[in-house]
Design a protein around this motif. Structure first.
Motif, short mmCIF file in Angstrom:
data_model
loop_
_atom_site.label_atom_id
_atom_site.label_comp_id
_atom_site.label_asym_id
_atom_site.label_seq_id
_atom_site.Cartn_x
_atom_site.Cartn_y
_atom_site.Cartn_z
N MET A 126 0.83 -1.21 0.00
CA MET A 126 0.00 0.00 0.00
C MET A 126 0.86 1.25 0.00
SD MET A 126 -1.25 2.70 1.96
CE MET A 126 -1.19 2.27 3.70
N LYS A 127 1.94 1.24 0.78
CA LYS A 127 2.82 2.41 0.83
C LYS A 127 3.43 2.69 -0.54
CE LYS A 127 5.07 1.10 4.64
NZ LYS A 127 6.05 1.10 5.76
N GLU A 128 3.89 1.66 -1.22
CA GLU A 128 4.47 1.85 -2.54
C GLU A 128 3.43 2.39 -3.51
OE1 GLU A 128 7.04 -0.49 -6.01
OE2 GLU A 128 6.38 -1.58 -4.22
N ALA A 129 2.21 1.84 -3.45
CA ALA A 129 1.14 2.29 -4.35
C ALA A 129 0.75 3.74 -4.06
CB ALA A 129 -0.07 1.37 -4.22
N LEU A 130 0.68 4.11 -2.78
CA LEU A 130 0.30 5.48 -2.44
C LEU A 130 1.39 6.47 -2.83
CD1 LEU A 130 -1.75 6.54 0.63
CD2 LEU A 130 0.07 8.01 -0.22
N LEU A 131 2.64 6.10 -2.65
CA LEU A 131 3.73 6.98 -3.05
C LEU A 131 3.75 7.16 -4.57
CD1 LEU A 131 6.57 5.77 -0.66
CD2 LEU A 131 5.38 7.97 -0.59
N SER A 132 3.45 6.10 -5.31
CA SER A 132 3.35 6.20 -6.76
C SER A 132 2.21 7.13 -7.16
CB SER A 132 3.15 4.82 -7.37
OG SER A 132 2.88 4.90 -8.76
N PHE A 133 1.08 7.00 -6.48
CA PHE A 133 -0.06 7.87 -6.73
C PHE A 133 0.30 9.31 -6.39
CE2 PHE A 133 -4.01 9.87 -5.00
CZ PHE A 133 -4.73 9.92 -6.18
N ASP A 134 0.97 9.52 -5.27
CA ASP A 134 1.37 10.86 -4.85
C ASP A 134 2.32 11.50 -5.86
OD1 ASP A 134 1.25 12.84 -2.52
OD2 ASP A 134 3.42 12.58 -2.77
N SER A 135 3.15 10.69 -6.51
CA SER A 135 4.03 11.20 -7.56
C SER A 135 3.22 11.72 -8.73
CB SER A 135 5.00 10.10 -8.01
OG SER A 135 5.79 10.53 -9.09
N ALA A 136 2.14 11.00 -9.09
CA ALA A 136 1.26 11.48 -10.16
C ALA A 136 0.55 12.75 -9.74
CB ALA A 136 0.24 10.39 -10.52
N VAL A 137 0.15 12.82 -8.47
CA VAL A 137 -0.46 14.05 -7.93
C VAL A 137 0.51 15.21 -8.07
CG1 VAL A 137 -1.27 15.18 -5.82
CG2 VAL A 137 -2.01 12.84 -6.35
N ALA A 138 1.79 14.97 -7.74
CA ALA A 138 2.80 16.03 -7.83
C ALA A 138 2.94 16.52 -9.27
CB ALA A 138 4.15 15.51 -7.32
N ALA A 139 2.87 15.60 -10.23
CA ALA A 139 2.97 15.98 -11.65
C ALA A 139 1.79 16.85 -12.05
CB ALA A 139 3.04 14.73 -12.52
N ALA A 140 0.59 16.47 -11.60
CA ALA A 140 -0.60 17.27 -11.90
C ALA A 140 -0.51 18.65 -11.26
CB ALA A 140 -1.84 16.54 -11.42
N LEU A 141 -0.06 18.68 -10.03
CA LEU A 141 0.05 19.95 -9.31
C LEU A 141 1.10 20.86 -9.95
CD1 LEU A 141 -1.26 21.22 -6.82
CD2 LEU A 141 0.57 20.22 -5.42
N ASP A 142 2.20 20.27 -10.37
CA ASP A 142 3.25 21.06 -11.03
C ASP A 142 2.73 21.69 -12.31
OD1 ASP A 142 6.14 21.84 -11.45
OD2 ASP A 142 5.86 20.57 -13.21
N TYR A 143 1.97 20.92 -13.10
CA TYR A 143 1.39 21.47 -14.32
C TYR A 143 0.42 22.60 -13.99
CZ TYR A 143 -1.68 22.05 -18.31
OH TYR A 143 -2.42 22.60 -19.32
#
Length: 363
Positions: A265-282
């Motif tokens: 779960m931690k790995e999956a949530l960190l991967s999701f959070d990375s996608a969130v960071a990409a969206a937020l950066d854009y």
């Protein structure tokens, strides 16, 4: 029932839904300047999932940087504990339906009279581009909620058929047996199967991504990660002159919580959070993009006991889930402790200064 009465019923339902929308949501349209929406859904991501990952990894999460943070109340029409199908329908269509149902009204699960328009369909009706990205199968419950209208999440062929017959600009996820290359290409989609073919997609192409492997991981070999899919989808969709709507699902927070696999779960949530960071950066660079992050439900019943995080169930719970917003500071008022999950898509539409959602589509 005749087609005439079905259409009349659909018409009156649309009128009813319009006035429910007019008087039922918190945020009102204003001079927001928003034209794009990135809606990220961490399937099964409860408040305690986020707390567990933050505490046990010491990682600074992109989720923690959102200026608006609240909670979403999850339930379905027939249960205080929703499943992903009804949860996705609430987030996509602004209505609650029965567990197991996808994009349909609870009193008309076979869509004999009408069905609720989802956010992707609404976006396309306004001339926007629209896409779906998931680490799950493209025929899964969450992508289905944003693209299909069927009585059961198990009607996987029907979900795929809705997607193939839709106006969506991209549908990307794990390969499904219900979609072949010839079917996708006949429907006007370019069929992509790995990172290289996805990265090569050019402006103006519609695409159906059928990838293999574990897309939820931070390294997927020759397959795209969720972050890579999110970045490329944004790159393709922001070419539209009228803005875009993109739904991104991280499905494996839920799957690992079901098996009480905290490390997964931690790995999956960190991967999701990375996608969130990409969206937020854009969104920060663009200046006209609304980013909304939430979950369809909580899974695992994680609690903090005697200094450790523990699972209390392998199923879903009715706990409120996190809600994060960037780009519209009044999305949630200061007086609100939480919002209904059905209010989230209504407020997204209002933030775009649009009207007429939710609405019924007559059959």
């Amino acid at each position: 029932m005749s087609d005439f009465f079905r259409k009349i019923g659909g018409f009156f339902m649309a009128i009813i839904m319009f006035f429910m929308n007019l008087f039922g949501i918190g945020v009102k349209p204003g001079d927001s300047g928003l034209r794009n929406v990135i809606f990220l859904i961490g399937d099964g991501m409860g408040v305690m999932s986020v707390e567990k990952v933050r505490a046990e990894t010491g990682t600074a999460l992109a989720l923690d940087s959102f200026p608006v943070r609240s909670l979403s109340q999850t339930a379905s029409a027939n249960s205080s504990v929703t499943d992903s199908a009804a949860g996705a329908t609430a987030l996509a269509c602004g209505i609650r339906t029965n567990n197991g149902c996808v994009g349909v009204y609870p009193d008309d699960v076979n869509a004999e009279k009408s069905y609720p328009m989802n956010l992707c369909e609404f976006a396309k009706s306004k001339g926007m581009m629209a896409g779906i990205v998931t680490t799950d199968s493209t025929r899964g419950a969450t992508p289905g909620g944003f693209s299909a209208h069927t009585s059961s999440r198990n009607n996987t062929s029907e979900i795929t058929q809705y997607q193939l017959e839709s106006d969506l600009d991209l549908v990307w996820g794990v390969k499904t047996s219900t979609c072949s290359q010839s079917q996708a290409e006949s429907a006007g989609f370019e069929y992509v199967t790995d990172y290289e073919s996805m990265a090569a997609l050019g402006e103006g192409t519609r695409s159906f991504g059928q990838f293999t492997g574990e897309l939820w991981k931070s390294d997927c070999g020759n397959m795209p990660t969720l972050t890579q899919m999110t970045k490329k989808a944004i790159d393709l969709l922001d070419d539209g002159k009228n803005g875009f709507f993109l739904m991104v699902e991280g499905a494996h927070i839920d799957k690992h919580n079901h098996s009480n696999n905290g490390e997964g779960m931690k790995e999956a949530l960190l991967s999701f959070d990375s996608a969130v960071a990409a969206a937020l950066d854009y969104a920060k660079r663009d200046g006209h993009t609304l980013v909304v992050v939430t979950a369809d439900h909580e899974t695992g019943g994680i609690t903090f006991e005697n200094g450790v995080y523990v699972y209390t169930t392998t199923g879903h719970t009715g706990a409120d889930v996190p809600l994060y917003v960037y780009g519209f500071d009044t999305f949630v008022s200061q007086e609100e402790q939480s919002v209904l999950n059905t209010d989230i898509p209504k407020r997204i539409v209002a933030a775009l200064e649009q009207e007429g959602f939710p609405c019924a589509v007559a059959k």
